[in-house]
Design a protein around this motif. Structure first.
Motif, PDB file in Angstrom:
ATOM      1  N   LEU A   1      -0.131 -54.046 -16.794  1.00 31.86           N
ATOM      2  CA  LEU A   1      -1.175 -55.067 -16.795  1.00 31.86           C
ATOM      3  C   LEU A   1      -2.476 -54.392 -16.370  1.00 31.86           C
ATOM      4  CD1 LEU A   1      -1.783 -58.047 -17.265  1.00 31.86           C
ATOM      5  CD2 LEU A   1      -1.292 -58.455 -14.855  1.00 31.86           C
ATOM      6  N   PRO A   2      -3.206 -53.832 -17.348  1.00 32.93           N
ATOM      7  CA  PRO A   2      -4.407 -53.082 -16.993  1.00 32.93           C
ATOM      8  C   PRO A   2      -5.482 -53.976 -16.386  1.00 32.93           C
ATOM      9  CG  PRO A   2      -4.208 -53.292 -19.375  1.00 32.93           C
ATOM     10  CD  PRO A   2      -2.984 -53.905 -18.780  1.00 32.93           C
ATOM     11  N   ALA A   3      -6.248 -53.376 -15.505  1.00 33.22           N
ATOM     12  CA  ALA A   3      -7.375 -54.094 -14.902  1.00 33.22           C
ATOM     13  C   ALA A   3      -8.419 -54.361 -15.975  1.00 33.22           C
ATOM     14  CB  ALA A   3      -7.975 -53.259 -13.778  1.00 33.22           C
ATOM     15  N   LEU A   4      -9.038 -55.519 -15.914  1.00 27.03           N
ATOM     16  CA  LEU A   4     -10.080 -55.844 -16.887  1.00 27.03           C
ATOM     17  C   LEU A   4     -11.223 -54.838 -16.843  1.00 27.03           C
ATOM     18  CD1 LEU A   4     -10.240 -59.747 -16.758  1.00 27.03           C
ATOM     19  CD2 LEU A   4      -9.398 -58.310 -18.603  1.00 27.03           C
ATOM     20  N   SER A   5     -11.487 -54.282 -15.674  1.00 27.12           N
ATOM     21  CA  SER A   5     -12.559 -53.287 -15.583  1.00 27.12           C
ATOM     22  C   SER A   5     -12.225 -52.057 -16.432  1.00 27.12           C
ATOM     23  CB  SER A   5     -12.808 -52.888 -14.131  1.00 27.12           C
ATOM     24  OG  SER A   5     -11.635 -52.340 -13.554  1.00 27.12           O
ATOM     25  N   ASN A   6     -10.954 -51.666 -16.485  1.00 24.15           N
ATOM     26  CA  ASN A   6     -10.570 -50.523 -17.314  1.00 24.15           C
ATOM     27  C   ASN A   6     -10.605 -50.866 -18.795  1.00 24.15           C
ATOM     28  OD1 ASN A   6     -10.297 -48.737 -15.206  1.00 24.15           O
ATOM     29  ND2 ASN A   6      -8.135 -49.159 -14.918  1.00 24.15           N
ATOM     30  N   ILE A   7     -10.276 -52.093 -19.138  1.00 25.92           N
ATOM     31  CA  ILE A   7     -10.387 -52.533 -20.530  1.00 25.92           C
ATOM     32  C   ILE A   7     -11.860 -52.532 -20.945  1.00 25.92           C
ATOM     33  CG2 ILE A   7     -10.051 -54.481 -22.114  1.00 25.92           C
ATOM     34  CD1 ILE A   7      -7.565 -55.202 -20.349  1.00 25.92           C
ATOM     35  N   ASP A   8     -12.713 -53.028 -20.066  1.00 28.47           N
ATOM     36  CA  ASP A   8     -14.154 -53.024 -20.345  1.00 28.47           C
ATOM     37  C   ASP A   8     -14.684 -51.600 -20.479  1.00 28.47           C
ATOM     38  OD1 ASP A   8     -14.243 -55.793 -20.350  1.00 28.47           O
ATOM     39  OD2 ASP A   8     -15.019 -55.945 -18.294  1.00 28.47           O
ATOM     40  N   ARG A   9     -14.219 -50.701 -19.612  1.00 31.90           N
ATOM     41  CA  ARG A   9     -14.643 -49.295 -19.705  1.00 31.90           C
ATOM     42  C   ARG A   9     -14.283 -48.734 -21.079  1.00 31.90           C
ATOM     43  NH1 ARG A   9     -12.944 -49.038 -14.179  1.00 31.90           N
ATOM     44  NH2 ARG A   9     -14.658 -48.312 -12.884  1.00 31.90           N
ATOM     45  N   TYR A  10     -13.056 -49.003 -21.497  1.00 34.72           N
ATOM     46  CA  TYR A  10     -12.582 -48.507 -22.788  1.00 34.72           C
ATOM     47  C   TYR A  10     -13.438 -49.044 -23.931  1.00 34.72           C
ATOM     48  CZ  TYR A  10      -9.426 -47.659 -26.707  1.00 34.72           C
ATOM     49  OH  TYR A  10      -8.899 -47.263 -27.908  1.00 34.72           O
ATOM     50  N   MET A  11     -13.687 -50.340 -23.893  1.00 34.02           N
ATOM     51  CA  MET A  11     -14.448 -50.968 -24.967  1.00 34.02           C
ATOM     52  C   MET A  11     -15.895 -50.468 -24.987  1.00 34.02           C
ATOM     53  SD  MET A  11     -14.893 -55.007 -25.834  1.00 34.02           S
ATOM     54  CE  MET A  11     -16.334 -55.269 -24.829  1.00 34.02           C
ATOM     55  N   VAL A  12     -16.548 -50.428 -23.847  1.00 34.47           N
ATOM     56  CA  VAL A  12     -17.945 -50.003 -23.779  1.00 34.47           C
ATOM     57  C   VAL A  12     -18.087 -48.549 -24.226  1.00 34.47           C
ATOM     58  CG1 VAL A  12     -19.833 -49.485 -22.175  1.00 34.47           C
ATOM     59  CG2 VAL A  12     -18.678 -51.685 -22.055  1.00 34.47           C
TER      60      VAL A  12
ATOM     61  N   CYS B   1     -25.335 -39.941 -35.798  1.00 35.60           N
ATOM     62  CA  CYS B   1     -25.124 -38.574 -36.323  1.00 35.60           C
ATOM     63  C   CYS B   1     -24.703 -38.601 -37.796  1.00 35.60           C
ATOM     64  CB  CYS B   1     -24.058 -37.853 -35.500  1.00 35.60           C
ATOM     65  SG  CYS B   1     -24.551 -37.498 -33.825  1.00 35.60           S
ATOM     66  N   GLN B   2     -24.735 -39.786 -38.393  1.00 35.68           N
ATOM     67  CA  GLN B   2     -24.374 -39.977 -39.804  1.00 35.68           C
ATOM     68  C   GLN B   2     -22.902 -39.693 -40.085  1.00 35.68           C
ATOM     69  OE1 GLN B   2     -26.751 -41.457 -41.657  1.00 35.68           O
ATOM     70  NE2 GLN B   2     -27.996 -41.304 -39.809  1.00 35.68           N
ATOM     71  N   ASP B   3     -22.050 -39.861 -39.096  1.00 35.77           N
ATOM     72  CA  ASP B   3     -20.611 -39.686 -39.300  1.00 35.77           C
ATOM     73  C   ASP B   3     -19.956 -41.062 -39.279  1.00 35.77           C
ATOM     74  OD1 ASP B   3     -17.903 -39.047 -39.353  1.00 35.77           O
ATOM     75  OD2 ASP B   3     -18.215 -37.214 -38.182  1.00 35.77           O
ATOM     76  N   ARG B   4     -20.055 -41.755 -40.408  1.00 35.24           N
ATOM     77  CA  ARG B   4     -19.560 -43.130 -40.505  1.00 35.24           C
ATOM     78  C   ARG B   4     -18.038 -43.201 -40.403  1.00 35.24           C
ATOM     79  NH1 ARG B   4     -22.969 -47.028 -40.845  1.00 35.24           N
ATOM     80  NH2 ARG B   4     -21.791 -48.315 -42.268  1.00 35.24           N
ATOM     81  N   CYS B   5     -17.365 -42.128 -40.801  1.00 34.74           N
ATOM     82  CA  CYS B   5     -15.905 -42.101 -40.711  1.00 34.74           C
ATOM     83  C   CYS B   5     -15.455 -42.144 -39.238  1.00 34.74           C
ATOM     84  CB  CYS B   5     -15.369 -40.856 -41.412  1.00 34.74           C
ATOM     85  SG  CYS B   5     -13.579 -40.751 -41.433  1.00 34.74           S
ATOM     86  N   LEU B   6     -16.034 -41.300 -38.396  1.00 40.99           N
ATOM     87  CA  LEU B   6     -15.671 -41.312 -36.982  1.00 40.99           C
ATOM     88  C   LEU B   6     -16.205 -42.558 -36.280  1.00 40.99           C
ATOM     89  CD1 LEU B   6     -15.955 -37.560 -35.960  1.00 40.99           C
ATOM     90  CD2 LEU B   6     -13.887 -38.954 -36.192  1.00 40.99           C
ATOM     91  N   GLN B   7     -17.324 -43.072 -36.744  1.00 41.75           N
ATOM     92  CA  GLN B   7     -17.837 -44.320 -36.197  1.00 41.75           C
ATOM     93  C   GLN B   7     -16.813 -45.436 -36.429  1.00 41.75           C
ATOM     94  OE1 GLN B   7     -21.281 -45.992 -38.200  1.00 41.75           O
ATOM     95  NE2 GLN B   7     -21.899 -47.102 -36.355  1.00 41.75           N
TER      96      GLN B   7
ATOM     97  N   LEU C   1     -12.400 -49.182 -34.868  1.00 40.92           N
ATOM     98  CA  LEU C   1     -11.057 -49.682 -35.170  1.00 40.92           C
ATOM     99  C   LEU C   1     -10.070 -49.359 -34.052  1.00 40.92           C
ATOM    100  CD1 LEU C   1     -10.851 -48.923 -38.991  1.00 40.92           C
ATOM    101  CD2 LEU C   1     -10.993 -51.181 -37.897  1.00 40.92           C
ATOM    102  N   ALA C   2     -10.206 -48.190 -33.427  1.00 43.90           N
ATOM    103  CA  ALA C   2      -9.316 -47.825 -32.317  1.00 43.90           C
ATOM    104  C   ALA C   2      -9.461 -48.822 -31.171  1.00 43.90           C
ATOM    105  CB  ALA C   2      -9.622 -46.406 -31.839  1.00 43.90           C
ATOM    106  N   VAL C   3     -10.691 -49.170 -30.840  1.00 49.83           N
ATOM    107  CA  VAL C   3     -10.927 -50.138 -29.765  1.00 49.83           C
ATOM    108  C   VAL C   3     -10.331 -51.486 -30.144  1.00 49.83           C
ATOM    109  CG1 VAL C   3     -12.715 -51.489 -28.565  1.00 49.83           C
ATOM    110  CG2 VAL C   3     -12.972 -49.008 -28.821  1.00 49.83           C
ATOM    111  N   HIS C   4     -10.590 -51.928 -31.356  1.00 46.14           N
ATOM    112  CA  HIS C   4     -10.111 -53.248 -31.764  1.00 46.14           C
ATOM    113  C   HIS C   4      -8.582 -53.292 -31.814  1.00 46.14           C
ATOM    114  CE1 HIS C   4     -11.101 -57.250 -33.029  1.00 46.14           C
ATOM    115  NE2 HIS C   4     -10.139 -57.172 -33.931  1.00 46.14           N
ATOM    116  N   ARG C   5      -7.974 -52.259 -32.372  1.00 39.20           N
ATOM    117  CA  ARG C   5      -6.501 -52.206 -32.417  1.00 39.20           C
ATOM    118  C   ARG C   5      -5.909 -52.261 -31.014  1.00 39.20           C
ATOM    119  NH1 ARG C   5      -6.649 -47.605 -35.647  1.00 39.20           N
ATOM    120  NH2 ARG C   5      -7.162 -48.344 -37.696  1.00 39.20           N
ATOM    121  N   HIS C   6      -6.529 -51.530 -30.100  1.00 43.62           N
ATOM    122  CA  HIS C   6      -6.019 -51.518 -28.730  1.00 43.62           C
ATOM    123  C   HIS C   6      -6.102 -52.916 -28.108  1.00 43.62           C
ATOM    124  CE1 HIS C   6      -4.704 -49.135 -25.293  1.00 43.62           C
ATOM    125  NE2 HIS C   6      -5.368 -50.014 -24.567  1.00 43.62           N
ATOM    126  N   LEU C   7      -7.205 -53.592 -28.324  1.00 40.76           N
ATOM    127  CA  LEU C   7      -7.343 -54.958 -27.803  1.00 40.76           C
ATOM    128  C   LEU C   7      -6.299 -55.891 -28.405  1.00 40.76           C
ATOM    129  CD1 LEU C   7     -11.238 -55.319 -27.851  1.00 40.76           C
ATOM    130  CD2 LEU C   7      -9.782 -55.125 -25.812  1.00 40.76           C
TER     131      LEU C   7
END
Length: 158
Positions: free
Chosen positions: A64-75, A87-93, A98-104
């Motif tokens: 049960l992660p702390a919300l502060s750590n979830i916020d850190r991850y998202m921010v 940097c014009q790297d839309r693939c890594l952007q 998507l990584a953040v959203h999948r994790h949530l």
């Protein structure tokens, strides 16, 4: 594809003490913000990337992660994505967004997700994804993700 910004020595050191890791996250995010504001994209990528990887480590193994750590991850993930976009790297952007959203969404799907208040996090993440896909002219690609996110929020959040 897992991105690594930290060397193995720093990774081991930071895993030993959560308080030190949280302090480093704060310091690196501030340095990343300053570099971003100065348009020093390479320095910003370095600091924001380290912050993002560190925030992933802070979430590891937490039932049960702390919300502060979830916020850190998202921010840090969203900030890193924005820097990749500059940097014009839309693939890594897109990868970061998507990584953040999948994790949530994975947190929402988990049994522990019922105990977390993630509605606002998911909404912000969807806004960031929507902005990205709209700028690429690919809004339709986001529809399934949006519907699944709304379904999970409806069933998991009060």
């Amino acid at each position: 594809m897992a991105m690594q910004f930290l060397c193995s020595t720093h990774r081991r050191q930071l895993k030993r003490c959560t308080l030190v890791a949280e302090n480093r996250w704060d310091e690196w995010m501030e340095a990343g913000r300053q570099a971003f504001a100065q348009r020093d994209w390479q320095a910003a990528l370095k600091y924001l990337g380290c912050s993002f990887e560190l925030s992933e480590m802070l979430l590891e193994g937490d039932d049960l992660p702390a919300l502060s750590n979830i916020d850190r991850y998202m921010v840090s993930g969203h900030f890193l994505a924005e820097c990749f976009g500059r940097c014009q790297d839309r693939c890594l952007q897109r990868h970061c967004l998507l990584a953040v959203h999948r994790h949530l969404l994975n947190m929402l799907r988990s049994p522990q997700g019922r105990g977390l208040s993630l509605k606002r996090n998911v909404e912000i993440s969807l806004q960031m994804l929507s902005r990205h896909y709209q700028s690429a002219g690919e809004e339709a690609m986001l529809q399934d993700c949006y519907e699944e996110s709304m379904r999970l929020l409806k069933h998991r959040c009060h």
